[in-house]
Scaffold this motif. Sequence first.
Motif, PDB file in Angstrom:
ATOM      1  N   PRO A   1       4.854  40.593 -36.408  1.00 46.48           N
ATOM      2  CA  PRO A   1       3.305  40.788 -36.673  1.00 46.48           C
ATOM      3  C   PRO A   1       2.282  39.887 -36.250  1.00 46.48           C
ATOM      4  O   PRO A   1       1.036  40.038 -35.894  1.00 46.48           O
ATOM      5  CB  PRO A   1       3.161  41.029 -38.117  1.00 46.48           C
ATOM      6  N   GLU A   2       2.974  38.447 -35.923  1.00 49.22           N
ATOM      7  CA  GLU A   2       2.071  37.629 -35.475  1.00 49.22           C
ATOM      8  C   GLU A   2       1.383  37.892 -34.083  1.00 49.22           C
ATOM      9  O   GLU A   2       0.294  37.177 -33.545  1.00 49.22           O
ATOM     10  CB  GLU A   2       2.723  36.216 -35.651  1.00 49.22           C
ATOM     11  N   ARG A   3       2.176  38.648 -33.128  1.00 54.93           N
ATOM     12  CA  ARG A   3       1.955  39.049 -31.974  1.00 54.93           C
ATOM     13  C   ARG A   3       0.911  40.291 -31.961  1.00 54.93           C
ATOM     14  O   ARG A   3      -0.126  40.413 -31.256  1.00 54.93           O
ATOM     15  CB  ARG A   3       3.006  39.239 -31.036  1.00 54.93           C
ATOM     16  N   ALA A   4       1.339  41.225 -32.648  1.00 58.09           N
ATOM     17  CA  ALA A   4       0.600  42.327 -32.798  1.00 58.09           C
ATOM     18  C   ALA A   4       1.004  43.456 -33.888  1.00 58.09           C
ATOM     19  O   ALA A   4       2.216  43.143 -34.481  1.00 58.09           O
ATOM     20  CB  ALA A   4       0.704  43.232 -31.509  1.00 58.09           C
ATOM     21  N   THR A   5       0.027  44.331 -34.157  1.00 55.93           N
ATOM     22  CA  THR A   5       0.459  45.066 -35.370  1.00 55.93           C
ATOM     23  C   THR A   5      -0.012  46.629 -34.828  1.00 55.93           C
ATOM     24  O   THR A   5      -1.175  46.543 -34.098  1.00 55.93           O
ATOM     25  CB  THR A   5      -0.173  44.905 -36.618  1.00 55.93           C
ATOM     26  N   PHE A   6       0.208  47.791 -35.414  1.00 54.90           N
ATOM     27  CA  PHE A   6      -0.315  49.082 -34.999  1.00 54.90           C
ATOM     28  C   PHE A   6      -1.850  48.717 -35.427  1.00 54.90           C
ATOM     29  O   PHE A   6      -2.689  49.476 -34.822  1.00 54.90           O
ATOM     30  CB  PHE A   6       0.116  50.183 -35.706  1.00 54.90           C
ATOM     31  N   GLY A   7      -2.153  48.059 -36.737  1.00 53.96           N
ATOM     32  CA  GLY A   7      -3.570  48.101 -37.045  1.00 53.96           C
ATOM     33  C   GLY A   7      -4.384  47.282 -36.063  1.00 53.96           C
ATOM     34  O   GLY A   7      -5.542  47.727 -35.526  1.00 53.96           O
ATOM     35  N   SER A   8      -4.125  46.029 -35.603  1.00 56.53           N
ATOM     36  CA  SER A   8      -4.848  45.170 -34.811  1.00 56.53           C
ATOM     37  C   SER A   8      -4.991  45.855 -33.359  1.00 56.53           C
ATOM     38  O   SER A   8      -6.036  45.735 -32.996  1.00 56.53           O
ATOM     39  CB  SER A   8      -4.138  43.756 -34.707  1.00 56.53           C
TER      40      SER A   8
ATOM     41  N   GLU B   1       6.437  56.014 -39.719  1.00 54.54           N
ATOM     42  CA  GLU B   1       5.760  55.841 -41.005  1.00 54.54           C
ATOM     43  C   GLU B   1       4.811  54.381 -40.699  1.00 54.54           C
ATOM     44  O   GLU B   1       3.613  54.629 -41.258  1.00 54.54           O
ATOM     45  CB  GLU B   1       6.650  55.442 -41.824  1.00 54.54           C
ATOM     46  N   LEU B   2       5.253  53.341 -40.086  1.00 57.47           N
ATOM     47  CA  LEU B   2       4.210  52.297 -39.734  1.00 57.47           C
ATOM     48  C   LEU B   2       3.184  52.659 -39.078  1.00 57.47           C
ATOM     49  O   LEU B   2       1.974  52.179 -39.567  1.00 57.47           O
ATOM     50  CB  LEU B   2       4.967  51.064 -39.007  1.00 57.47           C
ATOM     51  N   GLY B   3       3.274  53.246 -37.997  1.00 57.88           N
ATOM     52  CA  GLY B   3       2.015  53.781 -37.182  1.00 57.88           C
ATOM     53  C   GLY B   3       0.792  54.634 -37.908  1.00 57.88           C
ATOM     54  O   GLY B   3      -0.145  54.341 -37.897  1.00 57.88           O
ATOM     55  N   GLU B   4       1.590  55.511 -38.724  1.00 56.06           N
ATOM     56  CA  GLU B   4       0.834  56.572 -39.798  1.00 56.06           C
ATOM     57  C   GLU B   4       0.038  55.810 -40.702  1.00 56.06           C
ATOM     58  O   GLU B   4      -1.226  56.109 -40.954  1.00 56.06           O
ATOM     59  CB  GLU B   4       1.500  57.598 -40.025  1.00 56.06           C
ATOM     60  N   ALA B   5       0.677  54.705 -41.049  1.00 61.30           N
ATOM     61  CA  ALA B   5      -0.166  54.074 -42.139  1.00 61.30           C
ATOM     62  C   ALA B   5      -1.082  52.952 -41.692  1.00 61.30           C
ATOM     63  O   ALA B   5      -2.189  52.530 -42.278  1.00 61.30           O
ATOM     64  CB  ALA B   5       1.041  53.074 -43.082  1.00 61.30           C
ATOM     65  N   GLU B   6      -1.008  52.578 -40.344  1.00 61.96           N
ATOM     66  CA  GLU B   6      -1.774  51.497 -39.842  1.00 61.96           C
ATOM     67  C   GLU B   6      -2.963  51.857 -38.695  1.00 61.96           C
ATOM     68  O   GLU B   6      -3.861  51.261 -38.541  1.00 61.96           O
ATOM     69  CB  GLU B   6      -0.968  50.326 -39.197  1.00 61.96           C
ATOM     70  N   SER B   7      -2.450  52.820 -37.817  1.00 62.05           N
ATOM     71  CA  SER B   7      -3.128  52.987 -36.548  1.00 62.05           C
ATOM     72  C   SER B   7      -4.415  53.496 -36.949  1.00 62.05           C
ATOM     73  O   SER B   7      -4.583  54.842 -37.550  1.00 62.05           O
ATOM     74  CB  SER B   7      -2.323  53.958 -35.597  1.00 62.05           C
ATOM     75  N   LEU B   8      -5.437  53.237 -36.202  1.00 61.44           N
ATOM     76  CA  LEU B   8      -6.708  53.719 -36.280  1.00 61.44           C
ATOM     77  C   LEU B   8      -6.770  54.937 -35.316  1.00 61.44           C
ATOM     78  O   LEU B   8      -7.650  55.804 -35.467  1.00 61.44           O
ATOM     79  CB  LEU B   8      -7.756  52.678 -35.713  1.00 61.44           C
ATOM     80  N   ILE B   9      -6.094  54.989 -34.336  1.00 58.00           N
ATOM     81  CA  ILE B   9      -6.035  56.201 -33.464  1.00 58.00           C
ATOM     82  C   ILE B   9      -4.593  56.772 -33.212  1.00 58.00           C
ATOM     83  O   ILE B   9      -3.769  56.211 -33.745  1.00 58.00           O
ATOM     84  CB  ILE B   9      -6.447  55.648 -31.736  1.00 58.00           C
ATOM     85  N   ASP B  10      -4.503  57.937 -32.394  1.00 63.44           N
ATOM     86  CA  ASP B  10      -3.394  58.715 -32.386  1.00 63.44           C
ATOM     87  C   ASP B  10      -2.298  57.678 -31.555  1.00 63.44           C
ATOM     88  O   ASP B  10      -2.630  57.034 -30.572  1.00 63.44           O
ATOM     89  CB  ASP B  10      -3.667  60.009 -31.655  1.00 63.44           C
TER      90      ASP B  10
END
Length: 465
Positions: free
Chosen positions: A69-76, A110-119
């Motif tokens: 997560p220090e490099r990237a997350t679905f959210g960032s 599940e992680l993507g669905e919880a965090e991602s702003l886009i599809d």
Amino acid sequence: MLDLRIVGGTVVSDGRSRPADVGLDGGLIVEVAPQGGLGPARREIDASGLLVIPGAVDAHFHCRAPSHPERATFGSESRAAASSGVTTLFEMPISNPPCSTPEAFELRRELGEAESLIDFALYSGAGFSDPARAEAMAECGAIGFKLFTHHPPPERVDEFEGLCAGAPEEIFDCLRTVGATGLRSAVHAESQQFIERFRQDKDRFGHPARPPLVEAAAVSLVATIARDLGIPTHIVHITSRLAMEEVQAAQMLGVDLSAESCPHYLLLDESAIAEFGNFVKVGPPLRPAADAAYLWEALVEGSLSVVASDHAPFTPEEKAAAGFAEAGQGIPSLEMLVPAMLDAGLSGRLPLARAVEVMTANPAKLYGIYPRKGTVSAGSEADLVLVDPEATRTVRSSEFLARSGGSGRAYDGMKLKGKVVTTLSRGRTVFDAGRVTGECGGRFVRPDGPPSPVETLLPDHAAKG
């Protein structure tokens, strides 16, 4: 009554440009009409003087979630994507655990669905020969399969489990297994045998050599296997003329072999290594300027049909701390994909409509999600980007929203034509007037049907016969 109408703009989609208004309802495009031809709407966006293009489909993106997560997350990274005109991300399977089992796939989803702003969509690893496993990954909704034709980095074996096949017979077995699902296989093509052969040699910068032959030999092998098996296959991040000519030769024989390149291979060349060192270490490596020029030619004539980011984040601290041989391979190019292609289209390096389709309709077609994605058409999801074609911007990696965006310093100072003004994801405004809006709401995307053959993307002179 429409939910929203976008009026007065120039729609650039599916290989053509035309003045048109776009009507939206319930997250879908319901009408594309001549200017002034839409009925009333609850809201209106005046797009006078702007281009209206499909949201970009980035077919090659690394988040590394959930392990770094220090490099990237679905959210960032999804926020960074929205700010730059990308509305669908295809996430590659490298992580710990890697996305090569149904259990890891569901965790990633599940992680993507919880965090991602886009599809977003997810690749499965392809480094196995069990048909039941391949079918299980397809049933999970994999957008395609990803295979590396070389061994994993010794220090990252856990992240690459189920993704690699280094010997020719293993590559054949893996591609035959996953190809039976009908999904397209995306292949990182570098020959393990030639990597080992050239490791003892040095390039002109004193680093272990990885010449174009390493790439081209693997492309040739994969193309031959794809021809024999009759399976849809995609070569990721083409870097060199030698490798591109192998793709072109296969396409002339009617092989369903597509290829992509990336902003760093199109905008940078090996001269950047002397200046930026670890910060431009990518795999395969940057090539001489003549190779980049040939890739641009291939984009114009159509045999190179996709441009994707290959966004591969490592923090600036990680990049700076290692020696070149030990440094992570990757550059944060997510926020350069749409700007680079817009600049190419607006400056005349590519026809504008071509510059748009290589990052929208073409990847959507190749992976079976067109016309839901990648087009401004009635019935499609309202993934739209409004662009000011008269604006210019100077790239500053310090302004990138990607969590490791500062590692993109090689792009600093580039002056690009065109500026993303507004981004909509299924009708939701996710970026406007310089600000990202919203935190999540992205949906998981699975293929709607079989991938389109690459021959449907090729101009007549590049296709078989």
